[in-house]
Design a protein around this motif. Structure first.
Motif, PDB file in Angstrom:
ATOM      1  N   CYS A   1       0.860  -1.190   0.000  1.00 51.98           N
ATOM      2  CA  CYS A   1       0.000   0.000   0.000  1.00 51.98           C
ATOM      3  C   CYS A   1       0.893   1.236   0.000  1.00 51.98           C
ATOM      4  CB  CYS A   1      -0.919   0.016   1.227  1.00 51.98           C
ATOM      5  SG  CYS A   1      -0.026   0.036   2.797  1.00 51.98           S
ATOM      6  N   GLY A   2       0.292   2.399   0.011  1.00 51.19           N
ATOM      7  CA  GLY A   2       1.082   3.630  -0.005  1.00 51.19           C
ATOM      8  C   GLY A   2       1.959   3.776   1.235  1.00 51.19           C
ATOM      9  N   THR A   3       1.379   3.488   2.389  1.00 53.83           N
ATOM     10  CA  THR A   3       2.127   3.612   3.641  1.00 53.83           C
ATOM     11  C   THR A   3       3.362   2.723   3.618  1.00 53.83           C
ATOM     12  OG1 THR A   3       0.024   3.957   4.765  1.00 53.83           O
ATOM     13  CG2 THR A   3       1.922   3.449   6.159  1.00 53.83           C
TER      14      THR A   3
ATOM     15  N   LEU B   1       6.028   4.206   1.289  1.00 51.93           N
ATOM     16  CA  LEU B   1       6.698   5.350   1.919  1.00 51.93           C
ATOM     17  C   LEU B   1       7.646   4.862   3.018  1.00 51.93           C
ATOM     18  CD1 LEU B   1       3.503   7.567   2.102  1.00 51.93           C
ATOM     19  CD2 LEU B   1       5.562   8.202   0.834  1.00 51.93           C
TER      20      LEU B   1
ATOM     21  N   TYR C   1       0.510  12.615   7.000  1.00 54.33           N
ATOM     22  CA  TYR C   1      -0.648  11.705   6.893  1.00 54.33           C
ATOM     23  C   TYR C   1      -0.676  10.713   8.061  1.00 54.33           C
ATOM     24  CZ  TYR C   1      -3.991   8.892   4.172  1.00 54.33           C
ATOM     25  OH  TYR C   1      -5.090   8.230   3.711  1.00 54.33           O
TER      26      TYR C   1
ATOM     27  N   THR D   1      -1.252   7.571   8.812  1.00 50.69           N
ATOM     28  CA  THR D   1      -0.624   6.248   8.887  1.00 50.69           C
ATOM     29  C   THR D   1       0.901   6.330   8.944  1.00 50.69           C
ATOM     30  OG1 THR D   1      -0.683   6.091   6.476  1.00 50.69           O
ATOM     31  CG2 THR D   1      -2.513   5.072   7.667  1.00 50.69           C
TER      32      THR D   1
ATOM     33  N   GLN E   1       4.795  16.420   1.940  1.00 49.32           N
ATOM     34  CA  GLN E   1       3.559  15.744   1.535  1.00 49.32           C
ATOM     35  C   GLN E   1       2.815  16.633   0.548  1.00 49.32           C
ATOM     36  OE1 GLN E   1       1.077  13.933   4.669  1.00 49.32           O
ATOM     37  NE2 GLN E   1      -0.690  14.767   3.595  1.00 49.32           N
TER      38      GLN E   1
ATOM     39  N   TYR F   1      -1.839  10.560  -4.425  1.00 46.04           N
ATOM     40  CA  TYR F   1      -2.961  11.371  -4.935  1.00 46.04           C
ATOM     41  C   TYR F   1      -2.524  12.492  -5.885  1.00 46.04           C
ATOM     42  CZ  TYR F   1      -6.561   9.461  -1.766  1.00 46.04           C
ATOM     43  OH  TYR F   1      -7.451   8.658  -1.115  1.00 46.04           O
TER      44      TYR F   1
ATOM     45  N   SER G   1       1.166   5.138  -4.212  1.00 40.71           N
ATOM     46  CA  SER G   1       0.403   3.890  -4.246  1.00 40.71           C
ATOM     47  C   SER G   1      -0.106   3.612  -5.654  1.00 40.71           C
ATOM     48  CB  SER G   1      -0.791   4.034  -3.299  1.00 40.71           C
ATOM     49  OG  SER G   1      -1.746   3.036  -3.545  1.00 40.71           O
TER      50      SER G   1
HETATM   51  C1  LIG Z   1      -3.266   7.436   0.853  1.00 43.01           C
HETATM   52  C2  LIG Z   1      -2.141   8.224   1.354  1.00 43.01           C
HETATM   53  C3  LIG Z   1      -1.104   7.638   2.076  1.00 43.01           C
HETATM   54  C4  LIG Z   1      -1.106   6.202   2.509  1.00 43.01           C
HETATM   55  O1  LIG Z   1      -1.440   5.302   1.545  1.00 43.01           O
HETATM   56  P1  LIG Z   1      -2.225   3.948   1.856  1.00 43.01           P
HETATM   57  O2  LIG Z   1      -2.232   3.275   0.543  1.00 43.01           O
HETATM   58  O3  LIG Z   1      -3.570   4.281   2.370  1.00 43.01           O
HETATM   59  O4  LIG Z   1      -1.401   3.194   2.861  1.00 43.01           O
HETATM   60  C5  LIG Z   1      -0.064   8.449   2.469  1.00 43.01           C
HETATM   61  N1  LIG Z   1      -0.048   9.751   2.177  1.00 43.01           N
HETATM   62  C6  LIG Z   1      -1.037  10.346   1.492  1.00 43.01           C
HETATM   63  C7  LIG Z   1      -0.963  11.813   1.195  1.00 43.01           C
HETATM   64  C8  LIG Z   1      -2.110   9.604   1.051  1.00 43.01           C
HETATM   65  O5  LIG Z   1      -3.090  10.197   0.356  1.00 43.01           O
END
Ligand SMILES: *Cc1c(COP(=O)(O)O)cnc(C)c1O
Length: 420
Positions: free
Chosen positions: A92-94, A97, A119, A121, A173, A210, A230
């Motif tokens: 996933c994105g988290t 990162l 963010y 997470t 971010q 995003y 992601s």
């Molecule tokens: C969605 C998002 C994350 C985390 O991504 P996940 O796929 O939900 O783990 C981190 N930073 C930003 C700005 C995000 O929009």
């Protein structure tokens, strides 16, 4: 004879017509960005000789997988970076990162976030809450932050912070995430990068979640050393079922590859299991899908402005991410908005979302999501914590025409309950 597939009050359909008229100039700009980015992606595919043979699956160690190697090259070219890793193995994105941060930072290093609190997470990854669960803090990496000033990066304070002590990594971010601050343009990221580079030798990392394909350039083209995101958001085009990417300077991408797998093995292993085709196809679709999501966001702003709600960004402002918030003022509005949007989802439209106590949140949260890919927020979705200012955050929409109906149904539910 044409049918009406959905029952929409004239109040809502008239407002939708007006909204479309108001946002016509924004749609034109969006189309222009989409076309530019689509050509950029197409040319990267052609330059790297992408061929059907690269869609084959590797198993086991996955040594010498051509698809895996070439998708990295294609993505690096698209974002104007030296190198990239595009992998379904990023969960996933988290996770993406986190792998990037662990790859680049060493004990004693200082990480400085210059866009306020990151963010949610990411807090556990950094160890902001200080639990002994293997966070960066556990490994002796020091976290500092420069808060936003009037919702904007505080350039003076950033300059001071990077001059005062040796910073290893500056973290930015790009997206608003689920806050009400504006997202950052690549131009603004470039200003921060310039100040950091002139006053220190810190590396710059951008959380690009995003943000991909919302502009004609990416942060890697204005001074970011590493970007990450992601594949179930913008960069996977709605097709990738899972995954993430990092891109940037070759030496940093190499370090990150040692954290993704292990020192020594790095990027040489990782079976693709037949995923390459959809990752290539997802990236190919991404500029278009993002354009559709941006149109959905403009339409949401335009429609709810017609009913007198405050929106951020407004329907006139340029976009640097796909997130739209609508300040709905009270709980009834929020619930109707999310329930209405859910009723227009291609998947699970029959479900009625209710506010619930989501782990890790202080307030009840209500969500609308009916997606082909679990939790994919490049598909039409909305989240709303039940607290002041009762804002709903929506994003995504695989194509504008279906997203438009989901958004109109959100307004329709409010109309049915006498709220607008
Ligand atoms: C969605 C998002 C994350 C985390 O991504 P996940 O796929 O939900 O783990 C981190 N930073 C930003 C700005 C995000 O929009």
């Amino acid at each position: 004879m044409e049918q009406n597939f959905f029952k929409i009050d004239s109040k809502v359909s008239i407002a939708a017509e007006k909204a479309l008229e108001c946002i016509a100039p924004q749609f034109k700009i969006t189309d222009e960005i989409t076309e530019y980015n689509q050509q950029k992606v197409l040319s990267a595919f052609i330059k790297n000789n992408v061929s059907e043979s690269m869609f084959g699956e590797s198993t086991g160690y996955g040594y010498g997988d051509r698809g895996r190697e070439v998708i990295d090259r294609v993505f690096a070219d698209i974002v104007g970076a030296e190198d990239a890793l595009v992998r379904h193995n990023f969960t996933c994105g988290t996770h993406t990162l986190a792998v990037a941060l662990y790859g680049m930072l060493r004990p004693g290093d200082i990480m400085l976030c210059v866009t306020g609190t990151p963010y949610d997470t990411i807090h556990s990854v950094i160890g902001i809450n200080g639990k002994g669960d293997g966070s960066l803090a556990d490994y002796g990496i020091i976290y500092k932050q420069v808060d936003l000033k009037d919702d904007k990066p505080d350039l003076e304070a950033i300059k001071e912070a990077v001059t005062k002590e040796k910073i290893k990594l500056v973290y930015i971010q790009r997206s608003r995430g689920y806050s009400l601050r504006p997202s950052l343009s690549c131009e603004e990221i470039g200003e921060i990068a310039k100040i950091v580079k002139e006053n220190s030798d810190a590396d710059i990392m951008v959380d690009n979640c995003y943000g991909e394909f919302t502009q004609k350039i990416e942060p890697t083209q204005v001074g970011a050393d590493i970007i990450a995101g992601s594949l179930i958001k913008n960069a996977g085009g709605g097709l990738a079922r899972t995954g993430g990417y990092v891109a940037g300077r070759a030496d940093l991408v190499e370090k990150i590859s040692y954290r993704l797998t292990t020192p020594g093995l790095g990027r040489e292993v990782g079976a693709t299991l037949g995923m390459s085709r959809e990752l290539f196809m997802g990236i190919f679709f991404a500029p278009h899908t993002v354009g559709e999501a941006i149109k959905a966001a403009y339409f949401t702003a335009g429609l709810f402005e017609q009913f007198g709600f405050e929106t951020t960004p407004t329907s006139k402002e340029p976009r640097f991410d796909i997130v739209q918030s609508v300040l709905l003022r009270n709980e009834e509005n929020l619930i109707a908005f999310c329930q209405g949007m859910q009723s227009g989802a291609p998947i699970d439209a029959f479900v009625t979302p209710e506010p619930w106590d989501m782990p890790g949140y202080d307030n009840k949260v209500i969500m609308a999501a009916g997606a082909f890919i679990g939790g994919a927020s490049i598909e039409l979705s909305a989240d709303a914590p039940l607290r002041e200012p009762y804002a709903a955050w929506m994003q995504g929409g695989l194509n504008f025409h279906s997203a438009k109906m989901g958004i109109m149904l959100a307004a329709q539910k409010m109309a049915e309950r006498g709220l607008i």
